[in-house]
Write an enzyme that holds these catalytic residues in place. Structure first.
Site, PDB file in Angstrom:
ATOM      1  N   GLY A  63      -1.646   5.259  -3.461  1.00 39.11           N
ATOM      2  CA  GLY A  63      -0.247   4.682  -4.075  1.00 39.11           C
ATOM      3  C   GLY A  63      -0.218   3.649  -4.834  1.00 39.11           C
ATOM      4  CB  THR A  64      -1.002  -0.060  -4.685  1.00 40.77           C
ATOM      5  OG1 THR A  64      -2.124   0.339  -3.843  1.00 40.77           O
ATOM      6  CG2 THR A  64       0.164  -0.053  -3.650  1.00 40.77           C
ATOM      7  CB  SER A  91      -0.846  -0.205   1.262  1.00 38.79           C
ATOM      8  OG  SER A  91      -1.603   1.340   1.397  1.00 38.79           O
ATOM      9  CG  ASP A 128      -6.728   5.878  -0.622  1.00 38.24           C
ATOM     10  OD1 ASP A 128      -6.472   7.168  -0.253  1.00 38.24           O
ATOM     11  OD2 ASP A 128      -6.357   4.987  -0.717  1.00 38.24           O
TER      12      ASP A 128
END
Length: 351
Positions: free
Chosen positions: A268-269, A91, A263
């Site tokens: 990020g991912t 993550s 989110d």
């Protein structure tokens, strides 16, 4: 005070996304790799995830990480990520929070102006480059595990929505990605409820119709998260996104179960998965900055630095940059007479 458990944790957020970091109370767990430690936590110590993420100590938005001794000699520390419905292999926001906490608390010595070290995640080793000044981490850039596209421009039938065009890619988790304009959305905070509803339905349909498995880590074998993509609002950004994190399992017969959370960061991912899709379509080359905007207007900057191979897939190695801020420090305890030692969920805000 009579207590049966004491867990020390530091709270932080990366560009808006909360990331709690457990720094005391659990010395180590069995396993000869961080992936094995993740499996042990999932199968034998899931009470810890529930304790830290469910009410009354947590909420649907919170993520949690536990710092553990690394199993690889090149790593300075290891960590396992715990979210509301899964243990992801990697993550981005949690990595940025973990790196910031490790440096700003002195668990890893800070070197100014740049601290460089390696962290071990369940998905593999992640290189960290942290820009630091006056004891503060100003930016974290991490070299992620390889990302790759699995399906491009697939059309799936989604109940209540009809035919939807999607991409599926791995960026540390398997994402199903759809353009938001298919649903008349532009990724604004006031669209939050509709974004969650649509994202959860797309994910459930993609899980049923688009099988995935990581060639090198077969334990990651399902699409677990969805992403809606739109043109940006912030100056300098290339795309805008909303990643939907489940808080329960969708039941098609009960629309009230279509719950999740967005989110708060640009993810990020999710950014790495989106870059893998763009590269596979010939729309993003190596060495180009990709500025990804989140629903709050914050930005992560990604870059593809090399091509590689993951099993049968042409893959890319991404880096991602962002910042985190520590928001609190606490000792979480459990009274032996507490009727909710693993917390609880209610159907008003939880799936």
């Amino acid at each position: 005070m009579r207590i049966s458990k004491v867990i020390q944790a530091i709270d932080a957020h990366a560009c808006g996304e909360p990331g709690r970091v457990i720094v005391g109370g659990v010395a180590d767990v069995p396993g000869d790799s961080m992936y094995a430690k993740m499996v042990y936590l999932r199968d034998h110590m899931d009470w810890l995830r529930k304790l830290m993420l469910r009410e009354p100590r947590g909420n649907p938005v919170t993520c949690c990480n536990i710092i553990l001794p690394p199993t690889r000699p090149e790593a300075a520390a290891g960590y396992v990520i715990m979210e509301q419905t899964e243990y992801p292999g990697m993550s981005g926001t949690n990595t940025i929070c973990v790196a910031t906490v490790l440096l700003e608390t002195g668990m890893i010595p800070m070197v100014e102006p740049v601290s460089e070290f390696v962290l071990e995640t369940p998905a593999g080793l992640v290189g960290i480059r942290a820009e630091c000044a006056q004891g503060k981490v100003k930016q974290v850039t991490f070299r992620n595990v390889p990302a790759f596209a699995v399906y491009l421009d697939e059309t799936i039938d989604v109940p209540h929505l009809g035919r939807v065009k999607v991409d599926v890619a791995y960026g540390g988790m398997f994402y199903v990605i759809a353009d938001a304009d298919q649903f008349g959305l532009s990724i604004r905070p006031e669209e939050g409820g509709e974004i969650v509803r649509i994202g959860e339905m797309i994910k459930a349909a993609a899980q049923a119709k688009l099988p995935v498995i990581h060639p090198e880590q077969p334990g990651f074998n399902e699409i677990t998260i969805s992403q809606l993509s739109a043109p940006p609002s912030a100056p300098g950004a290339h795309r805008k996104n909303a990643v939907i994190v489940s808080t329960g399992k969708l039941d098609w017969a009960r629309p009230s179960t279509w719950k999740g959370i967005i989110d708060r960061s640009p993810c990020g991912t999710g950014t790495c998965a989106k870059m893998a899709v763009l590269h596979a379509k010939g729309q993003l080359g190596l060495g180009q900055d990709f500025c990804h905007e989140g629903i709050l207007g914050t930005i992560f900057t990604g870059r593809l630095i090399e091509e590689t191979q993951v099993g049968p897939y042409q893959a890319v190695v991404p880096t991602l940059s962002g910042q985190a801020w520590i928001t609190g420090m606490a000792s979480y305890v459990v009274d032996p007479e507490d009727p909710f030692p693993e917390g609880y969920t209610l159907g008003d805000i939880w799936g």
